[in-house]
Structure formats: structure tokens, C-alpha cells
Design a protein around this motif. Structure first.
Motif, PDB file in Angstrom:
ATOM      1  N   GLU A  16       0.845  -1.198   0.000  1.00  0.00           N
ATOM      2  CA  GLU A  16       0.000   0.000   0.000  1.00  0.00           C
ATOM      3  C   GLU A  16       0.879   1.246   0.000  1.00  0.00           C
ATOM      4  OE1 GLU A  16      -3.448   2.289  -0.041  1.00  0.00           O
ATOM      5  OE2 GLU A  16      -3.241   0.145  -0.350  1.00  0.00           O
ATOM      6  N   CYS A  17       1.920   1.237   0.802  1.00  0.00           N
ATOM      7  CA  CYS A  17       2.837   2.371   0.882  1.00  0.00           C
ATOM      8  C   CYS A  17       3.551   2.583  -0.457  1.00  0.00           C
ATOM      9  CB  CYS A  17       3.849   2.126   1.997  1.00  0.00           C
ATOM     10  SG  CYS A  17       4.897   3.554   2.343  1.00  0.00           S
ATOM     11  N   LEU A  18       3.988   1.522  -1.091  1.00  0.00           N
ATOM     12  CA  LEU A  18       4.655   1.631  -2.394  1.00  0.00           C
ATOM     13  C   LEU A  18       3.710   2.188  -3.446  1.00  0.00           C
ATOM     14  CD1 LEU A  18       6.706  -1.698  -2.476  1.00  0.00           C
ATOM     15  CD2 LEU A  18       7.603   0.620  -2.240  1.00  0.00           C
ATOM     16  N   ALA A  19       2.476   1.709  -3.452  1.00  0.00           N
ATOM     17  CA  ALA A  19       1.490   2.191  -4.420  1.00  0.00           C
ATOM     18  C   ALA A  19       1.190   3.676  -4.195  1.00  0.00           C
ATOM     19  CB  ALA A  19       0.210   1.369  -4.332  1.00  0.00           C
ATOM     20  N   LEU A  20       1.027   4.063  -2.946  1.00  0.00           N
ATOM     21  CA  LEU A  20       0.770   5.461  -2.621  1.00  0.00           C
ATOM     22  C   LEU A  20       1.965   6.324  -3.031  1.00  0.00           C
ATOM     23  CD1 LEU A  20      -1.100   7.547  -1.374  1.00  0.00           C
ATOM     24  CD2 LEU A  20      -0.092   7.021   0.853  1.00  0.00           C
ATOM     25  N   GLY A  21       3.159   5.821  -2.798  1.00  0.00           N
ATOM     26  CA  GLY A  21       4.372   6.543  -3.183  1.00  0.00           C
ATOM     27  C   GLY A  21       4.436   6.793  -4.680  1.00  0.00           C
ATOM     28  N   GLN A  22       3.989   5.831  -5.470  1.00  0.00           N
ATOM     29  CA  GLN A  22       3.989   6.004  -6.925  1.00  0.00           C
ATOM     30  C   GLN A  22       3.003   7.095  -7.354  1.00  0.00           C
ATOM     31  OE1 GLN A  22       3.167   1.992  -8.178  1.00  0.00           O
ATOM     32  NE2 GLN A  22       5.337   1.483  -8.372  1.00  0.00           N
ATOM     33  N   ARG A  26       3.953  10.835  -9.027  1.00  0.00           N
ATOM     34  CA  ARG A  26       3.374  11.346 -10.276  1.00  0.00           C
ATOM     35  C   ARG A  26       2.770  12.727 -10.067  1.00  0.00           C
ATOM     36  NH1 ARG A  26       4.365  10.736 -14.669  1.00  0.00           N
ATOM     37  NH2 ARG A  26       3.917   8.550 -14.836  1.00  0.00           N
ATOM     38  N   ILE A  27       1.894  12.853  -9.082  1.00  0.00           N
ATOM     39  CA  ILE A  27       1.174  14.120  -8.939  1.00  0.00           C
ATOM     40  C   ILE A  27       2.020  15.203  -8.281  1.00  0.00           C
ATOM     41  CG2 ILE A  27      -1.090  13.016  -8.944  1.00  0.00           C
ATOM     42  CD1 ILE A  27      -1.214  13.466  -5.917  1.00  0.00           C
ATOM     43  N   GLY A  28       3.120  14.834  -7.645  1.00  0.00           N
ATOM     44  CA  GLY A  28       3.980  15.820  -7.002  1.00  0.00           C
ATOM     45  C   GLY A  28       5.111  16.292  -7.891  1.00  0.00           C
TER      46      GLY A  28
END
Length: 141
Positions: A16-22, A26-28
Motif C-alpha cells: 500500500e505504501c509503495l502504491a501510494l508513493g507512486q 506522479r502528482i507531485g
């Protein structure tokens, strides 16, 4: 095989953390923020986006648009003209990002002077304790 416990959906905290990081990556990204900002006004052609964003290279704009397209935030429409016309437009998902980005831009603008002052203070403090060229440190003041 992961030894992390999964939640009810089978997702581990690490995945979950890795997916959120991706998603955050992108958006940052500064180019993503600028492209989304410009596309929030409506569809634009590639060269119009390129002209609107100072400093972006052809390659970086291409990569940014492809990434946004892949993530479902931008749609690409090709028009059957010679040469083919291509327009980029925010999807509903991409449009949903404009509100949070606008809030973030507002926060950055409102706090820019304080951040710059903090950076100057930090740099001055760092310079005061940095070793001189001969390796000695200044006496505490």
C-alpha cells in the motif's frame, strides 16, 4: 513471499505504501503540476503546452503527458488532418486533481517568504559552524 500481514483486501501495508508513493511521485512532479494546471483551462495542443511551460523540454513534456495518460488523468485525441492534430485534455480524474493542486499552490504562495527566510537562516547557521579551509571551526559565539 511477504511475511507482512495483509488486510481484508489482501493488501500489505508495504505494498500500500509503495502504491501510494507512486501516485504521490506522479502528482507531485513539478512538470505534472504545471501540465495539469495549464490543461485545467481546457484542451491544448502539444506545442501550446510546450510554449506555456517555460523550461520544459520536448522529451520531458512527452514523458509527462504519457505518464498522465497512462494514469488516466489525461486523454489524447488525434484529429485526422495533415499533419495529424493532437489535443490533450484532463479526464474527470485529472480534473479532480486541480482542486488539491490549487490548494497546494495557494499554500506555497502564502508561505513562500517564510520558507525562504527559514532557508536563509539555516544556511547562515550552517556556514557559521562549517569548518574553515584550514579545517578549524569558529569558536562558539
Amino acid at each position: 513471499m511477504s511475511t507482512e500481514p495483509a488486510d481484508a483486501t489482501g493488501v500489505t501495508p508495504r505494498s500500500e505504501c509503495l502504491a501510494l508513493g507512486q501516485v504521490i511521485a506522479r502528482i507531485g512532479d513539478k512538470w505534472t503540476v504545471m501540465v495539469v494546471g495549464h490543461l485545467s483551462g481546457g484542451p491544448m495542443r502539444f506545442n501550446a503546452i510546450m510554449r506555456a511551460i517555460p523550461g520544459i523540454s520536448h522529451r520531458m513534456l512527452t514523458l509527462t503527458l504519457r505518464g498522465l495518460q497512462r494514469d488516466g488523468m489525461v486523454s489524447r485525441t488525434v484529429f485526422p488532418t495533415i499533419p495529424p492534430g493532437v489535443e490533450y485534455e484532463l479526464t474527470p480524474l485529472g480534473r479532480s486533481l486541480t482542486g488539491p493542486l490549487s490548494l497546494l499552490a495557494g499554500w506555497a504562495g502564502a508561505n513562500r517568504a517564510d520558507i525562504e527566510a527559514a532557508q536563509r537562516d539555516y544556511d547562515l547557521d550552517l556556514a557559521a559552524v562549517a569548518p574553515s579551509r584550514d579545517g578549524s571551526r569558529p569558536a562558539p559565539g
